[in-house]
Design a protein around this motif. Structure first.
Motif, PDB file in Angstrom:
ATOM      1  N   UNK A 188       7.620  -1.244  -9.371  1.00 43.51           N
ATOM      2  CA  UNK A 188       7.439  -2.322  -8.550  1.00 43.51           C
ATOM      3  C   UNK A 188       5.709  -2.568  -8.965  1.00 43.51           C
ATOM      4  N   UNK A 189       6.087  -3.831  -9.132  1.00 40.69           N
ATOM      5  CA  UNK A 189       4.945  -4.208  -9.000  1.00 40.69           C
ATOM      6  C   UNK A 189       4.982  -5.681  -7.771  1.00 40.69           C
TER       7      UNK A 189
ATOM      8  N   UNK B 295      -2.409  -7.901  -6.789  1.00 42.22           N
ATOM      9  CA  UNK B 295      -1.050  -6.734  -7.283  1.00 42.22           C
ATOM     10  C   UNK B 295      -0.897  -5.556  -6.404  1.00 42.22           C
ATOM     11  N   UNK B 296       0.052  -4.737  -6.351  1.00 41.34           N
ATOM     12  CA  UNK B 296       0.039  -3.121  -6.231  1.00 41.34           C
ATOM     13  C   UNK B 296       1.437  -2.916  -6.700  1.00 41.34           C
TER      14      UNK B 296
ATOM     15  N   UNK C 277      -1.745   7.210 -12.605  1.00 39.51           N
ATOM     16  CA  UNK C 277      -1.528   6.930 -10.899  1.00 39.51           C
ATOM     17  C   UNK C 277      -0.622   6.184 -10.067  1.00 39.51           C
ATOM     18  N   UNK C 278       0.052   6.037  -9.629  1.00 43.31           N
ATOM     19  CA  UNK C 278       0.150   4.852  -9.162  1.00 43.31           C
ATOM     20  C   UNK C 278       0.634   5.336  -7.057  1.00 43.31           C
ATOM     21  N   UNK C 279       1.281   3.949  -5.921  1.00 48.73           N
ATOM     22  CA  UNK C 279       0.858   4.375  -4.431  1.00 48.73           C
ATOM     23  C   UNK C 279       2.389   4.670  -4.622  1.00 48.73           C
ATOM     24  N   UNK C 280       2.969   5.826  -3.658  1.00 49.19           N
ATOM     25  CA  UNK C 280       3.993   6.328  -3.632  1.00 49.19           C
ATOM     26  C   UNK C 280       4.309   5.944  -1.652  1.00 49.19           C
ATOM     27  N   UNK C 281       5.764   5.414  -1.568  1.00 52.98           N
ATOM     28  CA  UNK C 281       5.868   4.539  -0.450  1.00 52.98           C
ATOM     29  C   UNK C 281       7.455   5.940   0.294  1.00 52.98           C
ATOM     30  N   UNK C 282       7.479   6.285   1.256  1.00 48.82           N
ATOM     31  CA  UNK C 282       7.918   7.466   1.845  1.00 48.82           C
ATOM     32  C   UNK C 282       8.926   6.677   2.821  1.00 48.82           C
TER      33      UNK C 282
ATOM     34  N   UNK D 201      -0.180 -12.688  -3.922  1.00 47.34           N
ATOM     35  CA  UNK D 201      -0.748 -14.381  -3.474  1.00 47.34           C
ATOM     36  C   UNK D 201       1.116 -15.189  -3.920  1.00 47.34           C
ATOM     37  N   UNK D 202       2.155 -14.636  -3.899  1.00 45.70           N
ATOM     38  CA  UNK D 202       3.036 -15.107  -3.606  1.00 45.70           C
ATOM     39  C   UNK D 202       4.524 -15.143  -3.364  1.00 45.70           C
ATOM     40  N   UNK D 203       3.710 -13.493  -2.935  1.00 49.19           N
ATOM     41  CA  UNK D 203       4.849 -12.300  -3.130  1.00 49.19           C
ATOM     42  C   UNK D 203       6.134 -12.009  -3.712  1.00 49.19           C
ATOM     43  N   UNK D 204       5.541 -12.365  -4.561  1.00 46.59           N
ATOM     44  CA  UNK D 204       6.783 -11.568  -6.494  1.00 46.59           C
ATOM     45  C   UNK D 204       7.167 -10.525  -6.488  1.00 46.59           C
ATOM     46  N   UNK D 205       7.785 -10.037  -6.762  1.00 47.95           N
ATOM     47  CA  UNK D 205       8.394  -8.225  -6.969  1.00 47.95           C
ATOM     48  C   UNK D 205       9.027  -8.172  -8.763  1.00 47.95           C
TER      49      UNK D 205
END
Length: 47
Positions: A20-21, A3-4, A39-44, A25-29
């Motif tokens: 959000x995770x 997961x990410x 520290x987590x990733x950030x999407x702009x 493997x299953x596309x679940x959010x």
């Protein structure tokens, strides 16, 4: 890791924010909160 975690723009409280995770493997959010200094990733996204 299968997961990410990605930070959300929403705040849970003064010490924590939502994230959000995205599971590979299953596309679940999933949704949870964690301490802001972690520290987590950030999407702009450009409007």
């Amino acid at each position: 890791m299968n997961k990410g975690p990605w930070w959300s723009s929403s705040v849970y409280n003064t010490s924590n924010s939502w994230f959000r995770d995205l599971f590979y493997e299953n596309g679940i959010v999933g949704r949870n909160y964690n301490e802001k200094p972690n520290g987590f990733s950030v999407r702009f996204i450009k409007d």
